[in-house]
Design an enzyme around this catalytic site. Structure first.
Site, PDB file in Angstrom:
ATOM      1  N   ASP A 110      11.574  23.700 -38.024  1.00 24.69           N
ATOM      2  CA  ASP A 110      12.387  23.815 -38.993  1.00 24.69           C
ATOM      3  C   ASP A 110      13.334  24.741 -39.378  1.00 24.69           C
ATOM      4  O   ASP A 110      14.444  24.545 -39.831  1.00 24.69           O
ATOM      5  CB  ASP A 110      11.673  23.297 -40.269  1.00 24.69           C
ATOM      6  CG  ASP A 110      10.684  22.273 -40.520  1.00 24.69           C
ATOM      7  OD1 ASP A 110      10.499  21.688 -39.555  1.00 24.69           O
ATOM      8  OD2 ASP A 110      10.021  21.997 -41.617  1.00 24.69           O
ATOM      9  N   ASP A 200      18.553  22.278 -41.900  1.00 22.93           N
ATOM     10  CA  ASP A 200      17.356  22.688 -41.550  1.00 22.93           C
ATOM     11  C   ASP A 200      17.488  22.508 -39.761  1.00 22.93           C
ATOM     12  O   ASP A 200      18.135  21.389 -39.301  1.00 22.93           O
ATOM     13  CB  ASP A 200      16.184  21.588 -41.836  1.00 22.93           C
ATOM     14  CG  ASP A 200      15.605  22.147 -43.075  1.00 22.93           C
ATOM     15  OD1 ASP A 200      16.099  22.763 -43.873  1.00 22.93           O
ATOM     16  OD2 ASP A 200      14.709  21.604 -43.547  1.00 22.93           O
ATOM     17  N   HIS A 248      14.577  15.428 -41.169  1.00 21.32           N
ATOM     18  CA  HIS A 248      14.252  15.844 -39.854  1.00 21.32           C
ATOM     19  C   HIS A 248      14.414  14.646 -39.095  1.00 21.32           C
ATOM     20  O   HIS A 248      14.054  13.789 -39.001  1.00 21.32           O
ATOM     21  CB  HIS A 248      13.073  16.690 -39.664  1.00 21.32           C
ATOM     22  CG  HIS A 248      13.030  17.792 -40.711  1.00 21.32           C
ATOM     23  ND1 HIS A 248      11.824  18.514 -41.064  1.00 21.32           N
ATOM     24  CD2 HIS A 248      13.975  18.467 -41.155  1.00 21.32           C
ATOM     25  CE1 HIS A 248      12.098  19.556 -41.783  1.00 21.32           C
ATOM     26  NE2 HIS A 248      13.514  19.525 -42.056  1.00 21.32           N
ATOM     27  N   ASP A 250      13.260  14.385 -35.804  1.00 20.94           N
ATOM     28  CA  ASP A 250      12.166  14.345 -34.896  1.00 20.94           C
ATOM     29  C   ASP A 250      10.991  13.354 -35.360  1.00 20.94           C
ATOM     30  O   ASP A 250      10.100  13.214 -34.576  1.00 20.94           O
ATOM     31  CB  ASP A 250      11.268  15.683 -34.534  1.00 20.94           C
ATOM     32  CG  ASP A 250      11.129  16.629 -35.807  1.00 20.94           C
ATOM     33  OD1 ASP A 250      11.178  16.153 -36.857  1.00 20.94           O
ATOM     34  OD2 ASP A 250      10.971  17.739 -35.520  1.00 20.94           O
ATOM     35  N   ARG A 267      13.775   2.751 -39.281  1.00 31.70           N
ATOM     36  CA  ARG A 267      15.011   3.700 -39.647  1.00 31.70           C
ATOM     37  C   ARG A 267      15.854   3.555 -38.533  1.00 31.70           C
ATOM     38  O   ARG A 267      15.916   4.105 -37.765  1.00 31.70           O
ATOM     39  CB  ARG A 267      14.510   5.265 -39.558  1.00 31.70           C
ATOM     40  CG  ARG A 267      13.487   5.572 -40.497  1.00 31.70           C
ATOM     41  CD  ARG A 267      12.965   7.025 -40.206  1.00 31.70           C
ATOM     42  NE  ARG A 267      11.923   7.289 -41.348  1.00 31.70           N
ATOM     43  CZ  ARG A 267      10.975   8.512 -41.347  1.00 31.70           C
ATOM     44  NH1 ARG A 267      11.243   9.295 -40.360  1.00 31.70           N
ATOM     45  NH2 ARG A 267      10.200   8.596 -42.375  1.00 31.70           N
ATOM     46  N   SER A 303       5.817  11.285 -43.066  1.00 32.43           N
ATOM     47  CA  SER A 303       5.393  10.182 -43.010  1.00 32.43           C
ATOM     48  C   SER A 303       4.630   9.731 -41.835  1.00 32.43           C
ATOM     49  O   SER A 303       4.385  10.748 -40.837  1.00 32.43           O
ATOM     50  CB  SER A 303       6.764   9.287 -42.869  1.00 32.43           C
ATOM     51  OG  SER A 303       7.167   9.339 -41.549  1.00 32.43           O
ATOM     52  N   CYS A 355       7.266  19.545 -34.788  1.00 33.91           N
ATOM     53  CA  CYS A 355       7.482  20.432 -35.915  1.00 33.91           C
ATOM     54  C   CYS A 355       6.932  21.792 -35.779  1.00 33.91           C
ATOM     55  O   CYS A 355       7.143  22.838 -36.195  1.00 33.91           O
ATOM     56  CB  CYS A 355       7.013  19.804 -37.128  1.00 33.91           C
ATOM     57  SG  CYS A 355       7.599  18.102 -37.698  1.00 33.91           S
TER      58      CYS A 355
END
Ligand code: DAV
Length: 377
Positions: A110, A200, A248, A250, A267, A303, A355
Protein backbone atom coordinates in the site's frame (compact mmCIF):
# COMPACT_ATOMS: atom_id res chain seq x y z
CA UNK A 1 27.38 -13.62 7.84
CA UNK A 2 27.14 -13.69 4.06
CA UNK A 3 27.47 -10.41 2.22
CA UNK A 4 24.09 -9.40 0.80
CA UNK A 5 24.32 -7.19 -2.25
CA UNK A 6 21.32 -4.91 -2.50
CA UNK A 7 19.92 -3.88 -5.85
CA UNK A 8 16.60 -2.14 -6.29
CA UNK A 9 14.96 -3.07 -9.58
CA UNK A 10 11.43 -4.16 -10.46
CA UNK A 11 9.42 -3.17 -13.51
CA UNK A 12 6.40 -5.41 -13.44
CA UNK A 13 4.37 -7.89 -11.41
CA UNK A 14 5.85 -11.14 -12.74
CA UNK A 15 9.60 -11.13 -13.46
CA UNK A 16 11.67 -13.53 -11.28
CA UNK A 17 11.48 -12.27 -7.70
CA UNK A 18 14.79 -12.10 -5.81
CA UNK A 19 14.22 -9.65 -2.97
CA UNK A 20 10.98 -8.63 -1.28
CA UNK A 21 9.60 -6.96 1.84
CA UNK A 22 7.01 -8.98 3.81
CA UNK A 23 4.87 -7.07 6.34
CA UNK A 24 4.25 -7.72 10.02
CA UNK A 25 0.95 -7.87 11.91
CA UNK A 26 2.31 -6.50 15.22
CA UNK A 27 0.06 -3.96 16.89
CA UNK A 28 -2.34 -3.49 13.95
CA UNK A 29 -5.37 -1.38 14.89
CA UNK A 30 -9.00 -1.15 13.96
CA UNK A 31 -8.47 2.51 13.23
CA UNK A 32 -10.17 5.42 14.95
CA UNK A 33 -12.78 7.29 12.86
CA UNK A 34 -11.49 9.97 10.50
CA UNK A 35 -12.99 11.85 7.54
CA UNK A 36 -11.64 9.29 5.02
CA UNK A 37 -13.14 6.25 6.73
CA UNK A 38 -15.08 5.18 9.82
CA UNK A 39 -15.13 1.51 10.81
CA UNK A 40 -18.50 0.14 11.90
CA UNK A 41 -18.23 -3.51 12.94
CA UNK A 42 -20.67 -3.92 15.86
CA UNK A 43 -20.86 -7.72 15.47
CA UNK A 44 -17.14 -8.01 16.07
CA UNK A 45 -16.82 -5.58 18.96
CA UNK A 46 -16.06 -2.37 17.08
CA UNK A 47 -19.26 -0.35 16.55
CA UNK A 48 -19.00 3.03 14.84
CA UNK A 49 -16.82 5.43 16.83
CA UNK A 50 -14.78 2.76 18.61
CA UNK A 51 -11.26 1.65 17.81
CA UNK A 52 -8.43 -0.41 19.27
CA UNK A 53 -5.89 -3.15 18.61
CA UNK A 54 -6.97 -6.32 16.84
CA UNK A 55 -7.14 -9.21 19.34
CA UNK A 56 -3.70 -10.56 20.31
CA UNK A 57 -4.62 -14.14 19.42
CA UNK A 58 -5.53 -13.01 15.88
CA UNK A 59 -2.26 -11.11 15.67
CA UNK A 60 -0.25 -14.18 16.72
CA UNK A 61 -1.95 -16.33 14.05
CA UNK A 62 -1.37 -13.68 11.38
CA UNK A 63 2.29 -13.33 12.31
CA UNK A 64 2.74 -17.08 12.20
CA UNK A 65 1.38 -17.17 8.64
CA UNK A 66 3.48 -14.16 7.63
CA UNK A 67 6.63 -15.72 9.12
CA UNK A 68 5.92 -19.02 7.37
CA UNK A 69 5.38 -17.21 4.08
CA UNK A 70 8.71 -15.38 4.56
CA UNK A 71 10.43 -18.73 5.22
CA UNK A 72 8.85 -20.26 2.13
CA UNK A 73 10.14 -17.39 -0.02
CA UNK A 74 13.61 -17.71 1.55
CA UNK A 75 13.62 -21.44 0.87
CA UNK A 76 13.24 -20.55 -2.82
CA UNK A 77 16.29 -18.29 -2.69
CA UNK A 78 14.41 -15.00 -2.28
CA UNK A 79 15.81 -12.44 0.16
CA UNK A 80 13.12 -11.25 2.59
CA UNK A 81 13.23 -8.07 4.67
CA UNK A 82 10.68 -7.05 7.30
CA UNK A 83 9.46 -3.62 8.41
CA UNK A 84 9.85 -2.20 11.91
CA UNK A 85 6.45 -1.88 13.61
CA UNK A 86 5.65 1.16 15.75
CA UNK A 87 3.20 1.70 18.58
CA UNK A 88 0.17 2.08 16.32
CA UNK A 89 -2.15 2.78 19.25
CA UNK A 90 -0.58 6.18 19.72
CA UNK A 91 -2.34 9.39 18.77
CA UNK A 92 -0.68 11.30 15.95
CA UNK A 93 -0.97 14.83 14.71
CA UNK A 94 0.18 17.42 12.23
CA UNK A 95 -0.38 21.20 12.44
CA UNK A 96 -3.80 20.64 10.79
CA UNK A 97 -5.32 17.69 12.64
CA UNK A 98 -4.92 14.99 15.22
CA UNK A 99 -5.92 11.36 14.84
CA UNK A 100 -6.62 8.97 17.70
CA UNK A 101 -4.84 5.94 16.23
CA UNK A 102 -2.51 4.73 13.50
CA UNK A 103 -3.04 1.50 11.54
CA UNK A 104 -0.17 -1.04 11.18
CA UNK A 105 2.52 -2.30 8.78
CA UNK A 106 1.16 -5.55 7.39
CA UNK A 107 0.63 -4.31 3.80
CA UNK A 108 3.88 -2.78 2.49
CA UNK A 109 2.33 -2.84 -1.01
CA UNK A 110 0.00 0.00 0.00
CA UNK A 111 2.87 2.33 0.87
CA UNK A 112 5.81 1.48 -1.41
CA UNK A 113 5.77 1.60 -5.21
CA UNK A 114 8.82 0.13 -6.93
CA UNK A 115 9.38 1.24 -10.51
CA UNK A 116 12.79 0.26 -11.88
CA UNK A 117 15.52 1.43 -9.49
CA UNK A 118 13.09 3.73 -7.68
CA UNK A 119 11.01 3.11 -4.57
CA UNK A 120 8.38 5.79 -4.15
CA UNK A 121 6.66 6.35 -0.81
CA UNK A 122 2.96 6.93 -1.58
CA UNK A 123 1.09 9.89 -0.11
CA UNK A 124 -1.58 7.67 1.46
CA UNK A 125 -4.95 9.37 1.98
CA UNK A 126 -6.02 8.32 5.46
CA UNK A 127 -4.79 10.18 8.52
CA UNK A 128 -4.24 6.91 10.40
CA UNK A 129 -1.81 5.89 7.66
CA UNK A 130 0.02 9.21 7.26
CA UNK A 131 3.06 8.07 9.28
CA UNK A 132 3.14 4.47 8.03
CA UNK A 133 6.21 5.06 5.80
CA UNK A 134 8.28 5.35 8.99
CA UNK A 135 8.05 1.56 9.45
CA UNK A 136 9.93 1.12 6.17
CA UNK A 137 12.53 3.83 6.72
CA UNK A 138 15.14 1.50 8.33
CA UNK A 139 15.05 -0.66 5.18
CA UNK A 140 15.04 2.28 2.76
CA UNK A 141 17.98 3.87 4.58
CA UNK A 142 19.84 0.57 4.30
CA UNK A 143 19.09 0.18 0.57
CA UNK A 144 20.19 3.78 0.04
CA UNK A 145 23.58 3.00 1.58
CA UNK A 146 24.01 -0.33 -0.18
CA UNK A 147 22.81 0.40 -3.71
CA UNK A 148 24.40 3.55 -5.18
CA UNK A 149 21.84 3.59 -7.98
CA UNK A 150 18.75 3.30 -5.77
CA UNK A 151 16.44 6.29 -6.24
CA UNK A 152 14.60 6.93 -3.02
CA UNK A 153 11.57 9.13 -3.63
CA UNK A 154 8.59 10.31 -1.63
CA UNK A 155 5.47 11.92 -3.05
CA UNK A 156 4.50 15.26 -1.49
CA UNK A 157 3.01 14.64 1.93
CA UNK A 158 -0.65 15.64 1.70
CA UNK A 159 -2.04 17.92 4.38
CA UNK A 160 -5.19 15.80 4.73
CA UNK A 161 -6.99 18.80 6.20
CA UNK A 162 -10.81 19.07 6.09
CA UNK A 163 -10.70 20.32 2.49
CA UNK A 164 -9.09 17.05 1.28
CA UNK A 165 -12.38 15.27 2.02
CA UNK A 166 -15.98 15.81 0.95
CA UNK A 167 -18.16 17.03 3.80
CA UNK A 168 -20.04 14.34 5.73
CA UNK A 169 -19.39 11.90 2.89
CA UNK A 170 -20.18 8.64 4.70
CA UNK A 171 -23.43 9.81 6.27
CA UNK A 172 -24.57 11.01 2.88
CA UNK A 173 -23.52 7.68 1.35
CA UNK A 174 -25.69 5.74 3.82
CA UNK A 175 -28.72 7.77 2.77
CA UNK A 176 -28.27 7.12 -0.94
CA UNK A 177 -30.64 4.84 -2.84
CA UNK A 178 -29.30 2.04 -5.06
CA UNK A 179 -29.71 4.32 -8.10
CA UNK A 180 -27.85 7.14 -6.39
CA UNK A 181 -25.04 4.80 -5.41
CA UNK A 182 -24.81 3.59 -9.00
CA UNK A 183 -24.67 7.17 -10.16
CA UNK A 184 -21.84 7.85 -7.69
CA UNK A 185 -19.92 4.84 -9.00
CA UNK A 186 -20.25 6.01 -12.60
CA UNK A 187 -19.24 9.55 -11.59
CA UNK A 188 -16.41 8.23 -9.40
CA UNK A 189 -17.78 10.37 -6.62
CA UNK A 190 -15.50 9.15 -3.81
CA UNK A 191 -14.59 10.68 -0.46
CA UNK A 192 -11.49 12.55 -1.67
CA UNK A 193 -11.73 16.02 -3.19
CA UNK A 194 -9.21 17.16 -5.77
CA UNK A 195 -7.57 19.61 -3.39
CA UNK A 196 -4.21 17.78 -3.44
CA UNK A 197 -2.67 14.62 -4.94
CA UNK A 198 -3.46 11.44 -3.01
CA UNK A 199 -2.67 7.84 -3.88
CA UNK A 200 -1.93 4.47 -2.31
CA UNK A 201 0.85 2.49 -3.99
CA UNK A 202 -1.43 -0.57 -4.18
CA UNK A 203 -3.61 1.26 -6.71
CA UNK A 204 -0.90 0.90 -9.35
CA UNK A 205 -0.34 -2.21 -11.49
CA UNK A 206 3.00 -2.30 -13.30
CA UNK A 207 3.68 -3.66 -16.77
CA UNK A 208 7.04 -2.23 -17.87
CA UNK A 209 6.43 0.96 -19.78
CA UNK A 210 2.71 0.94 -18.93
CA UNK A 211 1.39 1.72 -15.46
CA UNK A 212 -2.30 1.27 -14.67
CA UNK A 213 -3.67 3.47 -11.89
CA UNK A 214 -6.98 2.71 -10.18
CA UNK A 215 -9.14 5.78 -9.56
CA UNK A 216 -10.37 4.56 -6.16
CA UNK A 217 -11.53 5.93 -2.83
CA UNK A 218 -7.88 6.38 -1.84
CA UNK A 219 -6.45 7.63 -5.16
CA UNK A 220 -7.84 10.79 -6.74
CA UNK A 221 -7.42 12.39 -10.17
CA UNK A 222 -4.76 14.74 -8.80
CA UNK A 223 -2.87 11.68 -7.52
CA UNK A 224 -2.96 10.20 -11.02
CA UNK A 225 -1.80 13.49 -12.50
CA UNK A 226 1.09 13.69 -10.03
CA UNK A 227 2.16 10.12 -10.92
CA UNK A 228 1.89 10.90 -14.65
CA UNK A 229 4.24 13.84 -14.29
CA UNK A 230 6.55 11.91 -11.98
CA UNK A 231 7.03 9.08 -14.48
CA UNK A 232 7.42 10.95 -17.79
CA UNK A 233 9.01 7.95 -19.55
CA UNK A 234 6.02 5.72 -18.84
CA UNK A 235 2.50 5.59 -20.20
CA UNK A 236 0.04 5.98 -17.36
CA UNK A 237 -3.54 4.81 -17.73
CA UNK A 238 -6.34 5.81 -15.39
CA UNK A 239 -8.71 2.88 -14.90
CA UNK A 240 -11.79 2.32 -12.76
CA UNK A 241 -14.35 -0.37 -12.06
CA UNK A 242 -17.92 -0.98 -10.90
CA UNK A 243 -17.45 -1.09 -7.12
CA UNK A 244 -19.04 0.78 -4.21
CA UNK A 245 -15.94 0.63 -2.02
CA UNK A 246 -13.01 0.80 -4.43
CA UNK A 247 -9.66 0.31 -2.74
CA UNK A 248 -6.54 -1.03 -4.44
CA UNK A 249 -6.17 -2.67 -7.81
CA UNK A 250 -4.90 -6.03 -6.54
CA UNK A 251 -8.25 -7.66 -5.74
CA UNK A 252 -9.86 -6.16 -8.83
CA UNK A 253 -7.62 -6.48 -11.87
CA UNK A 254 -4.36 -8.43 -11.67
CA UNK A 255 -1.60 -8.64 -14.27
CA UNK A 256 -0.28 -12.21 -14.13
CA UNK A 257 2.25 -12.49 -16.94
CA UNK A 258 2.78 -10.92 -20.36
CA UNK A 259 -0.50 -11.40 -22.24
CA UNK A 260 -2.64 -12.56 -19.31
CA UNK A 261 -4.71 -10.59 -16.79
CA UNK A 262 -7.14 -11.79 -14.13
CA UNK A 263 -10.35 -9.79 -13.74
CA UNK A 264 -12.99 -9.67 -11.04
CA UNK A 265 -16.38 -10.92 -12.33
CA UNK A 266 -18.32 -8.38 -10.24
CA UNK A 267 -16.08 -5.32 -10.50
CA UNK A 268 -16.50 -4.67 -14.21
CA UNK A 269 -14.03 -2.30 -15.90
CA UNK A 270 -15.66 1.09 -16.59
CA UNK A 271 -12.80 3.08 -18.14
CA UNK A 272 -13.71 3.53 -21.80
CA UNK A 273 -11.54 1.53 -24.20
CA UNK A 274 -9.66 -0.34 -21.48
CA UNK A 275 -10.74 -3.78 -22.75
CA UNK A 276 -10.08 -2.71 -26.34
CA UNK A 277 -6.56 -1.66 -25.31
CA UNK A 278 -5.78 -5.04 -23.75
CA UNK A 279 -7.29 -7.01 -26.62
CA UNK A 280 -5.60 -4.96 -29.33
CA UNK A 281 -2.28 -5.80 -27.66
CA UNK A 282 -3.05 -9.51 -27.60
CA UNK A 283 -3.78 -9.75 -23.88
CA UNK A 284 -6.33 -12.26 -22.67
CA UNK A 285 -8.49 -11.24 -19.71
CA UNK A 286 -9.89 -14.15 -17.68
CA UNK A 287 -12.40 -13.87 -14.86
CA UNK A 288 -11.11 -15.22 -11.57
CA UNK A 289 -12.61 -18.30 -9.91
CA UNK A 290 -15.28 -18.17 -7.19
CA UNK A 291 -13.68 -17.23 -3.83
CA UNK A 292 -13.81 -19.68 -0.91
CA UNK A 293 -15.59 -17.23 1.41
CA UNK A 294 -19.06 -15.73 1.05
CA UNK A 295 -18.33 -12.53 2.86
CA UNK A 296 -15.67 -10.21 4.26
CA UNK A 297 -13.51 -11.87 6.91
CA UNK A 298 -14.31 -10.45 10.40
CA UNK A 299 -12.58 -7.13 11.25
CA UNK A 300 -11.27 -6.87 7.69
CA UNK A 301 -11.71 -3.90 5.41
CA UNK A 302 -10.89 -6.22 2.50
CA UNK A 303 -13.36 -8.35 0.60
CA UNK A 304 -13.58 -12.04 -0.27
CA UNK A 305 -11.86 -11.10 -3.53
CA UNK A 306 -8.54 -11.36 -1.72
CA UNK A 307 -8.79 -14.76 -3.44
CA UNK A 308 -7.24 -13.08 -6.50
CA UNK A 309 -4.65 -11.16 -4.46
CA UNK A 310 -1.78 -13.38 -5.54
CA UNK A 311 2.00 -13.00 -5.74
CA UNK A 312 3.93 -14.00 -8.86
CA UNK A 313 7.40 -15.44 -8.15
CA UNK A 314 8.15 -15.59 -11.88
CA UNK A 315 5.95 -15.72 -15.01
CA UNK A 316 5.13 -19.39 -14.36
CA UNK A 317 4.83 -19.52 -10.57
CA UNK A 318 2.08 -18.03 -8.43
CA UNK A 319 1.49 -17.97 -4.65
CA UNK A 320 -2.21 -18.36 -3.76
CA UNK A 321 -4.04 -18.42 -0.43
CA UNK A 322 -4.25 -22.13 0.42
CA UNK A 323 -8.00 -21.95 1.11
CA UNK A 324 -8.71 -20.82 -2.48
CA UNK A 325 -9.01 -24.26 -4.06
CA UNK A 326 -10.96 -23.09 -7.10
CA UNK A 327 -8.51 -20.28 -7.77
CA UNK A 328 -5.63 -22.74 -7.55
CA UNK A 329 -7.35 -25.09 -10.01
CA UNK A 330 -7.87 -22.23 -12.43
CA UNK A 331 -4.20 -21.24 -12.25
CA UNK A 332 -3.21 -24.86 -12.74
CA UNK A 333 -5.29 -25.01 -15.93
CA UNK A 334 -3.70 -21.75 -17.11
CA UNK A 335 -0.32 -23.48 -16.89
CA UNK A 336 1.07 -22.02 -13.66
CA UNK A 337 2.96 -23.81 -10.94
CA UNK A 338 0.77 -23.02 -7.92
CA UNK A 339 2.20 -22.61 -4.43
CA UNK A 340 -0.53 -22.79 -1.76
CA UNK A 341 0.22 -20.44 1.14
CA UNK A 342 -1.98 -20.53 4.28
CA UNK A 343 -2.88 -16.84 4.63
CA UNK A 344 -6.51 -16.38 5.69
CA UNK A 345 -5.56 -15.24 9.20
CA UNK A 346 -3.63 -12.30 7.72
CA UNK A 347 -6.60 -10.77 5.89
CA UNK A 348 -7.90 -8.68 8.81
CA UNK A 349 -4.47 -7.07 9.04
CA UNK A 350 -4.80 -5.46 5.64
CA UNK A 351 -4.85 -7.91 2.77
CA UNK A 352 -3.58 -10.96 0.94
CA UNK A 353 -0.30 -12.19 -0.51
CA UNK A 354 0.16 -9.27 -2.91
CA UNK A 355 -0.72 -6.65 -0.26
CA UNK A 356 1.62 -8.27 2.26
CA UNK A 357 4.64 -7.80 0.02
CA UNK A 358 6.55 -5.05 -1.77
CA UNK A 359 9.06 -5.76 -4.52
CA UNK A 360 12.68 -4.74 -4.09
CA UNK A 361 14.26 -6.78 -6.89
CA UNK A 362 12.88 -8.71 -9.83
CA UNK A 363 15.33 -9.78 -12.55
CA UNK A 364 14.48 -8.07 -15.85
CA UNK A 365 14.27 -4.73 -17.59
CA UNK A 366 11.64 -2.23 -18.60
CA UNK A 367 9.87 -3.70 -21.60
CA UNK A 368 6.92 -2.76 -23.72
CA UNK A 369 3.98 -5.13 -23.37
CA UNK A 370 1.43 -2.80 -24.98
CA UNK A 371 3.02 -1.53 -28.18
CA UNK A 372 -0.31 -0.68 -29.83
CA UNK A 373 -2.10 2.43 -28.68
CA UNK A 374 -5.82 3.09 -28.53
CA UNK A 375 -6.84 6.68 -28.88
CA UNK A 376 -8.61 7.96 -25.79
CA UNK A 377 -7.05 5.45 -23.41
O1 DAV B 1 -10.89 -5.01 -2.90
O2 DAV B 1 -11.17 -6.14 -1.19
C1 DAV B 1 -8.23 -5.62 -1.15
C2 DAV B 1 -6.88 -5.01 -1.31
C3 DAV B 1 -6.35 -4.33 -0.15
N1 DAV B 1 -4.96 -3.96 -0.35
C4 DAV B 1 -10.57 -5.32 -1.78
C5 DAV B 1 -9.35 -4.68 -1.20
Amino acid sequence: MTEKKTLVNSWNEWDPLKHVIVGRADGTMVTAPEPAIARDWPKHGFPLGTYGPLPKEMEAKANEQLDNFAKLLESRGIRVDRPTPMDFSQKVQTPDWHQDSMFGCMPPRDVLLTVGNEILEATMSQRSRWHEYLCYRPLLEQYFKEDPKFRWEAAPKPRLAESTYKDDYWNMWKKKSKEEKDQAIYNRDWVLTEKEPCFDAADIARAGKDLFVYHSSVTNRAGFDWLRRHFPDHRLHSIWFYETNPIHIDATFVLLRPGLALSNPVRKPLAPKMIEFFEKNGWEIVECAEPALDDYPPLSFCSKWLSMNTLMLDPKTVCVDAQEKKQMEQFDKLGFEVIPVPFIDVSAFGGGLHCATADVYRAGDCEEYFPKQVEGF
